[in-house]
Design a protein around this motif. Sequence first.
Motif, PDB file in Angstrom:
ATOM      1  N   ALA A 220       0.837  -1.204   0.000  1.00  0.00           N
ATOM      2  CA  ALA A 220       0.000   0.000   0.000  1.00  0.00           C
ATOM      3  C   ALA A 220       0.874   1.258   0.000  1.00  0.00           C
ATOM      4  N   VAL A 221       1.912   1.242   0.829  1.00  0.00           N
ATOM      5  CA  VAL A 221       2.826   2.388   0.901  1.00  0.00           C
ATOM      6  C   VAL A 221       3.512   2.611  -0.451  1.00  0.00           C
ATOM      7  N   GLN A 222       4.010   1.496  -1.029  1.00  0.00           N
ATOM      8  CA  GLN A 222       4.754   1.590  -2.290  1.00  0.00           C
ATOM      9  C   GLN A 222       3.894   2.094  -3.440  1.00  0.00           C
ATOM     10  N   THR A 223       2.573   1.815  -3.384  1.00  0.00           N
ATOM     11  CA  THR A 223       1.706   2.168  -4.514  1.00  0.00           C
ATOM     12  C   THR A 223       0.776   3.325  -4.166  1.00  0.00           C
ATOM     13  N   ASN A 224       1.120   4.049  -3.056  1.00  0.00           N
ATOM     14  CA  ASN A 224       0.271   5.152  -2.572  1.00  0.00           C
ATOM     15  C   ASN A 224      -1.172   4.706  -2.358  1.00  0.00           C
ATOM     16  N   GLY A 225      -1.337   3.471  -1.949  1.00  0.00           N
ATOM     17  CA  GLY A 225      -2.683   2.943  -1.722  1.00  0.00           C
ATOM     18  C   GLY A 225      -3.118   3.225  -0.300  1.00  0.00           C
ATOM     19  N   ASP A 226      -4.407   3.083  -0.047  1.00  0.00           N
ATOM     20  CA  ASP A 226      -4.964   3.312   1.280  1.00  0.00           C
ATOM     21  C   ASP A 226      -5.415   1.953   1.801  1.00  0.00           C
ATOM     22  N   ARG A 232      -7.213  -1.345  -3.551  1.00  0.00           N
ATOM     23  CA  ARG A 232      -5.769  -1.083  -3.587  1.00  0.00           C
ATOM     24  C   ARG A 232      -5.020  -2.312  -4.118  1.00  0.00           C
TER      25      ARG A 232
END
Length: 280
Positions: A220-226, A232
């Motif tokens: 999530a962090v790597q793909t700017n996901g929530d 996500r």
Amino acid sequence: EMSFVHLHLHTEYSLLDGAIKNKDLFEHVKSLGMDSVAITEHGNMGAVIKKYQLAKKAGVKLIFGAEVYLCRDMSIRNREEKRPHLILLAKDLTGYKNLIKIISIANGEGFYYRARIDKKTLRKYSEGLICMTACMANDVAQAVVVGKEERARKLIDEYIDIFGKDNFYLEVQNHGIPEEGLIRDFYYKIGDELGIKLVATTDAHYLTKEDSYAHEVMLAVQTNGDMNDPKRFKFDGSGFHVMSEEEMRELFPGRDDVVENTVEIASRCNVELDIGEPIF
């Protein structure tokens, strides 16, 4: 006597989705009673000497590999083109040099969004390599999923032609994804028919089952996901950790051969690098 070896594995050097720390990997593998392990990053062989030294220090044989992205032709740049995956493992020093060559071409002239390589280039540098059909994102597997068995057969013939029958293995996985079942059934059938061996892998991206949630957060962090967004980027299925032999056997009931073939492959991959004593 150990009868399973991990041959499909991503460490922290698989940017975006690998979460296995190299310094922990070899001890962990050893604690599972395994004396060899392959590392197959996405399109790179980052820190290969460091990995080799860490493995040596832990008394584990490192099998040099990579998961490459294929394209039809490196000179064609088509954003929509699918990039099927393939696993390559080095049997010997020639294979190791060819793997390095393939990876450097893929990251140079072949690079378009990802490191890409075409089959023409694979053919040129196929000596000393073992080829496995990777995950569901492989071209043979994709043909099977959409019911194109004739195309799957043609692709298998092409791989056999490039690598030689003894160096080509159909890779079976079981992460509880329905399509994987279709692929396994087809591979079991065609493997018997053509006399091609099958090999079981788990697409290892983190060390233990407990790391699953941390890995999801990392994605999530790597793909700017929530984390609250069901859409996500995350992995379908489960079991992306470095499994024990028992866990692997349970995933492939009645097919001990696919688990044990990993050891056969491991015994065929022996690359010793002459790099002197580790500095640390």
